[in-house]
Design an enzyme around this catalytic site. Structure first.
Site, PDB file in Angstrom:
ATOM      1  N   GLY B 227       0.838  -1.204   0.000  1.00  0.00           N
ATOM      2  CA  GLY B 227       0.000   0.000   0.000  1.00  0.00           C
ATOM      3  C   GLY B 227       0.867   1.245   0.000  1.00  0.00           C
ATOM      4  N   GLY B 444     -32.924  -3.232  -2.505  1.00  0.00           N
ATOM      5  CA  GLY B 444     -32.078  -2.620  -3.526  1.00  0.00           C
ATOM      6  C   GLY B 444     -31.356  -1.377  -3.042  1.00  0.00           C
ATOM      7  N   THR B 465      -8.697 -11.416   5.315  1.00  0.00           N
ATOM      8  CA  THR B 465      -7.466 -12.114   4.916  1.00  0.00           C
ATOM      9  C   THR B 465      -6.178 -11.318   5.124  1.00  0.00           C
ATOM     10  OG1 THR B 465      -7.973 -11.514   2.613  1.00  0.00           O
ATOM     11  CG2 THR B 465      -8.524 -13.736   3.292  1.00  0.00           C
ATOM     12  N   GLU B 467      -3.251  -8.997   7.193  1.00  0.00           N
ATOM     13  CA  GLU B 467      -2.639  -9.063   8.531  1.00  0.00           C
ATOM     14  C   GLU B 467      -2.958 -10.401   9.191  1.00  0.00           C
ATOM     15  OE1 GLU B 467      -1.057  -6.255  10.303  1.00  0.00           O
ATOM     16  OE2 GLU B 467      -0.997  -5.238   8.366  1.00  0.00           O
TER      17      GLU B 467
END
Lengths: 676, 676
Positions: B227, B444, B465, B467
């Site tokens: 990142g 919706g 998922t 760390e």
């Protein structure tokens, strides 16, 4: 010049890297990862993959492959080279506006290549099945594309076919098939979705001019979520309360033009955008207001009811409830295509996640051993293989539902309504759960839109609430079962419909001590699923009756019994899906195919028994028997493991429609300065 | 001129519409829907909402409100007027590139206003808690913004703080806090995520030049998901195998510059984009290759180990496993902030979905009665209210975890690791489930990105998922419990850590016939949660030992026992979360607050008992007792119903950070030609 420099640098780096690799390798404790295609590392399949694909897809295989190839061949479908392979997948980094325009262009391309020939002008079984098959293939590429086509052909076109009469068919069907006009379907309003009877749009007949006048009387009555309305549609079917001579005759459907051929919005029509969504941004959902829109009397879709020129309301169906039912029945097509497409979405994600799990390794068991393939972990097998078996079961269920729909007769309308409601809910929930599990099983890679799985979650999420909210549909299933129950008891007649004939036999008994071989038998599997359905239906009827005896209305009593209703709806669905599996299995004679189907069927049933606490809660399984079931699920995981690759290959989805992580994901991620 | 015409048309239509409404109303069977704010229709709250908010948020309320207001006041946060109210929510119809740029501008704005003051140069409890609070508030606006800040301060900055020594602190901390440099964190590689020890990047010490040489020896070793790397970061911490004198010393961390101050990529560094994702597109995840990158010896972050100028490897920790553990321990901060932010995401979605369910109606029970409010359906209560109670429980759990982290001592490192692993997994799964249920409960509307809930699914999906994969973390929890068990048995000493001291007492007994009042008692709730944990730990240890006796390695035995490990991990987590709830409740003296907390605590426990089949499967609940529990869940739904509004108001999320459907959604959707 700059480019030359850049390439030189890359070359120099490459040479440096080669040297570096050599140095590093000399001192590194382990060689670098390399990719081995699962086709070379996995055992050969004992069953014929193409026969299995034929069984799965069921029909129109040549037509399917033709459309797959049409899409692969056109730049419009955004082909990208990754690791030496071409993948076609929409560019989801495009804005909503861009996605809408490319979707319309893709439709034009498919139209030009004859994909839609006969979709509305064709008649008969072959024609219907071809249409369903091609829509499934299109949906494998992109849900937006399929939905935009579906709204035009199945909702707008279907309304003309089913609610209209000859004058409408002559005028609109061929024009729709050729996209001379573009249709949309204005049913839902801001204030009313699942409860269609509550819509507030009002249409009044003006006998002086022989016209209907359509009005949006207030903001909550604005038409909402109308696919195609925001940008492209020229015409719409408007659902509206019909007022004739001061009397409300209930919901009816009318044809109205909303744009001219140049795309200008017609007078007295206002249109706004529904805006950006988490998926389906290729579909231009819009909102519509009608301000005293005048349409000719002939635009009432009059198969169920009509208004005479002098303003008399005429209907062969006197009961307003039945009339409303007649209007809704043809909409079943929506639930049928949704259920089928949900299964294909699950197939895409499982094919990708399982192929990845056969090439991706993580952690070593001992310090110096190779890392373990993900699918060699029993826990990873347990995450994916039961979902794989369920997807097979649901594939048979979808095929069954499609045939039930295409071959429907008036006698089967009730069954079709209940089965399509049940399967639509169960199959779409299954898809969402499968997508989530597959996404997590692929780790971060599952989040990249080019890898499809994560994006499919956003694209398909709508399925659990459109064309009937899943929870509402499941309540309708339970209510229909209760209706059968009450009718049978009242007339003291045997159960006949909805697969409830097993209620006429004596109650099945479950052995006190289940063995591994018993739990794999069709007999036991059928018995326990029927036992649960029968017992819960009895329970549910008793509870509703108890509440009624306490002074509640039947409606309130059902609402208060929602947990039994939920359990019962699921019991019906699991039993019905199981029976479609057995039916499909019985039609297979090839031994290797039969063998693997039997494993998949057992996995489907046993994992259902293991996951749904109802079997313990209501005493259909003892604690010991539940343990036997759980152990057998683990055994079935081991048995399925060597067939995992062949089982996903049998889905028949071309490589180009899967994603880079399903193949050589190291090559696909290799440094390449030209990569976009 | 064109604008004038357009407005005239709108005015004419408006007048037409007004007339039409009058006519339609005269003949319509029911008046149009109108919006009633829940504040006027719901009963007053018996407890003080601001006291409850104080309990929930726990700390730094004034600071939180300050940052909320900072964001509301700036055009950078995309304020939009809907139905007379302002909402701030990112524009998710922006491309990835646009989202990244606006995210960086928002960071600059927050920096300019002093939000980050002291985030790295501050010391002590107050400073740590302020930082955590402000990150939570930022994350309520946008997960991308929080993650991009989190990578810079918690990962890059945290690595300098924890792995570095004075020379690194002096050089980098203040520069980081002021964004004079922008940091990223290069741990994950294409080929290795959860298994950090397997990474393939290699760093070699060159004693001649006194430099380290970093290399990416092969494509699978490219740094992945980094990142900040794709666009903005100037520096990174590289995790790499360290080779000194031909010997691999394991994973170490090094500082490397990757871009100059003008944003040009440094020599011998290659960077590529990770591409478009289903969420977090405001974070520029990139891939990095190192081609013989030379860095000074001082850039090794040397708190755990160092290399002397002449090339001697020095570490106070001799055992490589312990050394690796020391490197990983400070990363706990990631799991702590993830767990806390997951709860805030669940709060946003529940606040929106519950407010909507208090103003949206569907279906009438009798033909002429008003339609029923969604939250008056018992089934709808059962969808949302247990999740609301759980969110309260998890909020206390997150507060507990934050304190455990901030007040950590060397003795508490193991507890912190296990509790943070458990809570990170459970709280993020809870969030995803809550988001999905809330999305469906809003129909919706839940799919429109301006309504937040659906979009939050894509934005937060990564939490399960990153760390540490949740499943891997939960396995680590069970393995840690097994370790405690074996240590206690081996030394014949009482259990002390991880809250296992209840194992020292005699086994709790559950009454044969539970009553409504029993199941609501803290005693019973504690007993049954401890009973499950104790029994499953015994089971798990016995099964692992059995497999070992059959010749399996301990590692393989644990892998094969994954289902017991999963059940045990959940048992530990539920018990630990429950105890944080009781702890929080015990600190409250205000009676009305205590009363509602007691209802919420009972709901949390009883819905846990009702949902997890383990209680029936392992015999902690008989079928009859399970039925008592289930009935009590329904009673608790009814009891919570009148407090639903106050309970979500207590989350303290300003209106502007919720969404249009949480307020007057009819007005928000009204025709308005100026609306963008």
């Amino acid at each position: 010049m700059e480019k030359f420099n850049f390439r030189t640098q890359v070359l120099i780096r490459h040479l440096q890297q080669t040297t570096a690799t050599a140095t590093a390798a000399a001192i590194s404790r382990s060689p670098c990862l390399s990719y081995a295609p699962p086709e070379t590392s996995e055992p050969p399949s004992p069953f014929d993959v193409s026969s299995m694909r034929k069984l799965m897809d069921g029909h129109n295989l040549v037509d399917r492959d033709w459309v797959f190839n049409l899409m692969i061949q056109s730049k419009l479908f955004n082909p990208k080279m990754r690791g030496g392979k071409v993948f076609v997948v929409p560019d989801y980094n495009q804005s909503m506006e861009q996605q809408r325009e490319i979707t319309m262009k893709r439709i034009q391309y498919l139209l030009d290549h004859g994909v839609f020939d006969g979709w509305l002008t064709g008649r008969g079984f072959e024609s219907e099945m071809r249409k369903l098959a091609l829509l499934e293939v299109i949906e494998i590429f992109d849900h937006s594309l399929a939905i935009k086509i579906g709204v035009h052909f199945f909702l707008w076109g279907g309304a003309i076919q089913f609610f209209g009469t000859k004058r409408h068919h002559d005028k609109w069907l061929s024009a729709t098939e050729n996209y001379l006009i573009k249709g949309c379907f204005s049913m839902t309003e801001l204030g009313h979705g699942s409860n269609v009877r509550g819509i507030e749009t009002v249409t009044t007949y003006d006998s002086k001019s022989g016209e209907f006048v359509i009005n949006t009387p207030c903001e909550s009555a604005q038409k909402y979520w109308i696919g195609g309305a925001a940008n492209h549609a020229t015409h719409t079917v408007v659902f509206s309360q019909l007022n004739v001579d001061g009397k409300n005759e209930g919901v009816h459907a009318f044809i109205t033009q909303i744009r001219d051929a140049d795309g200008n919005i017609c007078p007295n029509i206002r249109i706004a955008d529904c805006g950006h969504k988490i998926g389906l941004n290729g579909v231009d959902n819009g909102r519509i207001w009608f301000d005293n829109v005048r349409i000719p009397r002939e635009n009432l879709l009059n198969s169920v009811a009509d208004v005479s020129p002098d303003g008399k309301y005429l209907s062969a169906i006197k009961d307003p409830d039945q009339r409303f039912g007649a209007f809704m029945a043809p909409l079943t097509s929506g639930r049928v295509t949704i259920a089928a497409s949900a299964v294909y979405s699950a197939k895409i994600s499982l094919a990708i996640a399982i192929r990845y799990s056969l090439t991706r390794r993580a952690f070593s068991i001992t310090p110096d051993s190779a890392e373990v393939l993900l699918l060699d972990y029993p826990s990873h097998q347990h995450r994916l293989l039961p979902l794989l078996a369920k997807t097979y079961a649901m594939s048979f269920a979808a095929n069954h539902l499609k045939l039930l729909y295409v071959k429907r007769t008036p006698q089967l309308i009730k069954t079709l309504h209940v089965v399509s409601s049940s399967f639509k809910a169960i199959l779409t929930w299954h898809n969402m759960r499968t997508l989530q599990e597959c996404r997590e099983a692929c780790g971060g890679q599952g989040l990249k839109t080019e890898n499809r799985i994560g994006q499919l979650k956003g694209e398909f999420d709508v399925q659990s609430t459109f064309e009937g909210d899943n929870n509402v549909l499941m309540q309708q299933v339970s209510k229909a079962l209760l209706g059968e129950y009450l009718a049978a008891k009242k007339r003291n007649k045997p159960f006949k419909d909805l697969g409830l004939d097993h209620m006429n036999k004596s109650c099945p008994t479950i052995p006190l001590q289940l063995t591994a071989s018993t739990v794999r038998s069709v007999q036991f599997q059928n018995d326990i699923l029927c036992l649960r359905e029968r017992d819960l239906l009895n329970h549910f009827a008793a509870q509703v009756s108890k509440y009624q005896a306490q002074g509640e209305s039947k409606e309130s009593a059902v609402i208060a019994s929602y947990r039994l209703a939920e359990d019962l709806g699921r019991a019906f669905s699991d039993r019905a899906i199981f029976q479609t599996f057995v039916e499909a299995e019985n039609n297979v004679t090839d031994v290797p195919l039969k063998n693997i189907l039997s494993v998949l069927r057992s996995m489907y049933v046993l994992v259902t028994l293991d996951e749904d606490a109802a079997f313990l809660r209501y005493g259909y399984l003892t604690v010991e028997n539940a343990e036997t079931v759980r152990k057998e699920v683990a055994n079935l995981c081991s048995e399925m493991r060597p067939h995992a690759l062949a089982l996903v290959t049998s889905f028949g989805i071309p490589d180009a429609f899967l994603s880079p992580i399903a193949f050589d994901w190291i090559a696909a991620n290799s440094w390449s300065p030209e990569q976009d």
